[in-house]
Design a protein around this motif. Structure first.
Motif, PDB file in Angstrom:
ATOM      1  N   MET A  39      38.459  40.435 -10.686  1.00 26.16           N
ATOM      2  CA  MET A  39      37.322  39.890 -11.425  1.00 26.16           C
ATOM      3  C   MET A  39      37.208  38.378 -11.288  1.00 26.16           C
ATOM      4  O   MET A  39      36.108  37.827 -11.334  1.00 26.16           O
ATOM      5  CB  MET A  39      37.434  40.268 -12.907  1.00 26.16           C
ATOM      6  N   PHE A  40      38.341  37.727 -11.104  1.00 24.05           N
ATOM      7  CA  PHE A  40      38.342  36.261 -11.048  1.00 24.05           C
ATOM      8  C   PHE A  40      38.962  35.761  -9.745  1.00 24.05           C
ATOM      9  O   PHE A  40      39.550  34.682  -9.692  1.00 24.05           O
ATOM     10  CB  PHE A  40      39.102  35.699 -12.257  1.00 24.05           C
ATOM     11  N   LEU A  49      27.313  40.480  -9.460  1.00 23.19           N
ATOM     12  CA  LEU A  49      28.529  39.953 -10.070  1.00 23.19           C
ATOM     13  C   LEU A  49      28.199  38.845 -11.062  1.00 23.19           C
ATOM     14  O   LEU A  49      28.755  38.801 -12.168  1.00 23.19           O
ATOM     15  CB  LEU A  49      29.478  39.444  -8.986  1.00 23.19           C
ATOM     16  N   LEU A  50      27.317  37.940 -10.680  1.00 24.28           N
ATOM     17  CA  LEU A  50      26.933  36.858 -11.581  1.00 24.28           C
ATOM     18  C   LEU A  50      26.312  37.418 -12.857  1.00 24.28           C
ATOM     19  O   LEU A  50      26.636  36.976 -13.968  1.00 24.28           O
ATOM     20  CB  LEU A  50      25.952  35.921 -10.883  1.00 24.28           C
ATOM     21  N   ARG A  51      25.451  38.426 -12.711  1.00 26.37           N
ATOM     22  CA  ARG A  51      24.797  39.027 -13.866  1.00 26.37           C
ATOM     23  C   ARG A  51      25.816  39.700 -14.786  1.00 26.37           C
ATOM     24  O   ARG A  51      25.762  39.551 -16.007  1.00 26.37           O
ATOM     25  CB  ARG A  51      23.752  40.034 -13.409  1.00 26.37           C
ATOM     26  N   GLN A  52      26.785  40.395 -14.198  1.00 21.62           N
ATOM     27  CA  GLN A  52      27.755  41.107 -15.024  1.00 21.62           C
ATOM     28  C   GLN A  52      28.725  40.141 -15.694  1.00 21.62           C
ATOM     29  O   GLN A  52      29.107  40.341 -16.859  1.00 21.62           O
ATOM     30  CB  GLN A  52      28.528  42.110 -14.158  1.00 21.62           C
ATOM     31  N   ALA A  53      29.127  39.096 -14.995  1.00 25.03           N
ATOM     32  CA  ALA A  53      30.007  38.090 -15.602  1.00 25.03           C
ATOM     33  C   ALA A  53      29.282  37.368 -16.728  1.00 25.03           C
ATOM     34  O   ALA A  53      29.863  37.102 -17.792  1.00 25.03           O
ATOM     35  CB  ALA A  53      30.473  37.099 -14.540  1.00 25.03           C
ATOM     36  N   ALA A 105      34.825  43.594  -8.529  1.00 26.94           N
ATOM     37  CA  ALA A 105      34.794  42.757  -9.729  1.00 26.94           C
ATOM     38  C   ALA A 105      33.703  43.202 -10.689  1.00 26.94           C
ATOM     39  O   ALA A 105      33.890  43.184 -11.915  1.00 26.94           O
ATOM     40  CB  ALA A 105      34.591  41.296  -9.334  1.00 26.94           C
ATOM     41  N   VAL A 106      32.543  43.599 -10.148  1.00 24.70           N
ATOM     42  CA  VAL A 106      31.453  44.086 -10.994  1.00 24.70           C
ATOM     43  C   VAL A 106      31.932  45.258 -11.846  1.00 24.70           C
ATOM     44  O   VAL A 106      31.640  45.343 -13.046  1.00 24.70           O
ATOM     45  CB  VAL A 106      30.235  44.494 -10.141  1.00 24.70           C
ATOM     46  N   ARG A 107      32.685  46.153 -11.235  1.00 23.12           N
ATOM     47  CA  ARG A 107      33.231  47.287 -11.985  1.00 23.12           C
ATOM     48  C   ARG A 107      34.087  46.801 -13.148  1.00 23.12           C
ATOM     49  O   ARG A 107      33.994  47.307 -14.268  1.00 23.12           O
ATOM     50  CB  ARG A 107      34.108  48.141 -11.069  1.00 23.12           C
ATOM     51  N   GLY A 108      34.929  45.818 -12.872  1.00 17.25           N
ATOM     52  CA  GLY A 108      35.804  45.303 -13.913  1.00 17.25           C
ATOM     53  C   GLY A 108      35.031  44.678 -15.065  1.00 17.25           C
ATOM     54  O   GLY A 108      35.314  44.954 -16.243  1.00 17.25           O
ATOM     55  N   PHE A 109      34.051  43.845 -14.758  1.00 18.74           N
ATOM     56  CA  PHE A 109      33.260  43.217 -15.807  1.00 18.74           C
ATOM     57  C   PHE A 109      32.482  44.254 -16.612  1.00 18.74           C
ATOM     58  O   PHE A 109      32.327  44.128 -17.830  1.00 18.74           O
ATOM     59  CB  PHE A 109      32.305  42.183 -15.213  1.00 18.74           C
TER      60      PHE A 109
END
Length: 201
Positions: free
Chosen positions: A113-114, A126-130, A68-72
């Protein structure tokens, strides 16, 4: 070959196990959805033992979170390349259609991502990237809005763009609109939102 190990196809070697596993994660989500993803199957696809992924990831949630981090990150990069807009209506339409385009380009990436069951508060990266995507919306809107309104309005526009994208990716709007007109829906809806925001000021 569909369904075969992704390791050989991607030239996997031991120094690149993490990236190979992330590629397998996205492919599995594409085939089975996030709920159908398993660490052991990702390992099998790459051609390593079922214990090998745990050298890089604590558990299933950590693998999904890393994907998900990659996606964001990729979404934020897309937003960063958008040209400047002359008005809030133009900007809103631009952001919503770009978000839709991103989601439709790779629905598996968007689903990861979600993904349900992945608590962003448990995965700092993940929280940081979102949060970075929200901040990107805020930065884009800030020239047009009072500072006190920016966070809420950015969340509104993100929610709007995400709603259209989710409907489109899930095939839930194609019975109403031809496929090629869905981007017009994102644009017109976002522009209507922007006109409302301007009218409220």
């Amino acid at each position: 070959m569909a369904g075969g190990p992704v390791g050989a196809e991607r030239g996997y070697h031991h120094g690149d196990l993490r990236n190979a596993l992330l590629a397998a994660t996205t492919e599995l989500v594409r085939e089975r959805g996030a709920r159908g993803f398993s660490v052991s199957e990702a390992a099998r696809r790459v051609g390593v033992s079922s214990s090998a992924p745990y050298r890089h990831f604590a558990d299933r949630g950590a693998m999904l979170a890393a994907a998900a981090v990659r996606g964001f990150t990729e979404l934020e990069e897309r937003f960063a390349r958008l040209p400047a807009a002359d008005a809030l209506t133009d900007l809103a339409g631009q952001l919503a259609t770009e978000y839709l385009s991103f989601a439709r380009q790779d629905p598996a990436r968007f689903e990861v991502m979600f993904a349900h069951g992945v608590d962003k508060t448990e995965h700092e990266d993940l929280l940081r990237q979102a949060t970075g995507v929200q901040e990107r919306f805020e930065a884009a809107l800030s020239p047009y809005l009072a500072q006190a309104d920016t966070t809420r309005r950015a969340a509104e526009l993100w929610a709007l763009a995400h709603g259209v994208a989710t409907l489109a990716v899930g095939g839930s709007v194609q019975h109403v609109l031809p496929d090629e007109h869905i981007s017009e829906l994102a644009d017109s809806t976002a522009r209507a939102w922007a006109r409302g925001v301007v009218g409220d000021r």
